[in-house]
Design an enzyme around this catalytic site. Structure first.
Site, mmCIF file in Angstrom:
data_model
loop_
_atom_site.group_PDB
_atom_site.id
_atom_site.type_symbol
_atom_site.label_atom_id
_atom_site.label_comp_id
_atom_site.label_asym_id
_atom_site.label_seq_id
_atom_site.Cartn_x
_atom_site.Cartn_y
_atom_site.Cartn_z
ATOM 1 N N TRP A 26 0.837 -1.202 0.000
ATOM 2 C CA TRP A 26 0.000 0.000 0.000
ATOM 3 C C TRP A 26 0.869 1.247 0.000
ATOM 4 O O TRP A 26 1.960 1.246 0.557
ATOM 5 C CB TRP A 26 -0.878 0.029 1.247
ATOM 6 N N PHE A 59 -0.773 -5.324 7.893
ATOM 7 C CA PHE A 59 -1.292 -6.398 8.735
ATOM 8 C C PHE A 59 -0.583 -7.724 8.454
ATOM 9 O O PHE A 59 -0.433 -8.559 9.353
ATOM 10 C CB PHE A 59 -2.808 -6.553 8.506
ATOM 11 N N GLU A 60 -0.104 -7.907 7.240
ATOM 12 C CA GLU A 60 0.569 -9.150 6.850
ATOM 13 C C GLU A 60 2.053 -9.180 7.199
ATOM 14 O O GLU A 60 2.711 -10.217 7.064
ATOM 15 C CB GLU A 60 0.383 -9.397 5.347
ATOM 16 N N HIS A 89 -10.015 1.301 12.182
ATOM 17 C CA HIS A 89 -9.133 0.415 11.417
ATOM 18 C C HIS A 89 -7.660 0.734 11.668
ATOM 19 O O HIS A 89 -6.827 -0.155 11.821
ATOM 20 C CB HIS A 89 -9.471 0.548 9.925
ATOM 21 N N PHE A 114 11.987 -1.997 12.788
ATOM 22 C CA PHE A 114 10.625 -1.487 12.799
ATOM 23 C C PHE A 114 10.516 -0.278 11.883
ATOM 24 O O PHE A 114 10.755 0.855 12.286
ATOM 25 C CB PHE A 114 10.204 -1.137 14.229
ATOM 26 N N ARG A 128 8.790 11.029 6.065
ATOM 27 C CA ARG A 128 9.592 10.007 6.749
ATOM 28 C C ARG A 128 10.092 8.915 5.793
ATOM 29 O O ARG A 128 10.784 7.998 6.200
ATOM 30 C CB ARG A 128 8.751 9.358 7.849
#
Length: 162
Positions: A26, A59-60, A89, A114, A128
């Site tokens: 995304w 999420f994956e 969400h 991360f 960023r």
């Protein structure tokens, strides 16, 4: 804007580390910047042939990071971006991805860089992403942190090699 007080992370030789990058799909422009930053860090740290895997979304990230850590990678870098919307969400995805990535690191004793941006809007994410004009390069920073942590773990596990 964060970034103040960041540690000096001078690149060290990490040619002997197996490194994987898992990146969400995304927000293409932001993700392209994050991936480019991660690959640039791998180059600066002399990582040979980092393995890049793409997933549908943030999420994956944890489940694929888990699979990569289980395959023996010395460091896994997780890159993604979640932009706040008008529904809960945002919180669900951010919490699940963050908690999952932390569990992967602890379960496998494998550093997970991360590089998940959790932003209120597109402008924050672009700032960023390490793109031209961005103030920060979170893909590079997440990779640097994971590589330096992998070196520290290796020194603890095999002090005779450091």
């Amino acid at each position: 804007m964060s970034g103040a007080g960041a540690p000096d992370q001078t690149p060290v030789d990490c040619h002997d580390l197996r490194v994987a990058i898992v990146a969400a799909s995304w927000h293409t422009q932001v993700m392209d910047g994050l991936v480019a930053g991660a690959l640039r860090a791998c180059h600066d740290y002399r990582v040979e042939e980092p393995h890049l895997v793409r997933v549908p979304g943030a999420f994956e990230l944890p489940v694929v990071a888990e699979a990569l850590a289980a395959e023996g990678y010395d460091a896994v870098i997780a890159l993604g971006v979640v932009i706040r919307g008008g529904t809960p969400h945002f919180e669900y995805v951010c919490n699940a991805a963050t908690d999952g990535l932390g569990q992967v690191a602890l379960n496998h004793r494998t550093p997970v860089g991360f590089g998940l941006l959790t932003c209120d809007n597109d402008e924050q994410a672009l700032d960023r992403a390490g793109l031209e004009g961005s103030r920060e390069d979170k893909g590079y920073e997440a990779t640097s942190a994971a590589l330096l942590t992998a070196r520290t773990i290796r020194a603890i596990q095999r002090p005779q090699e450091t």
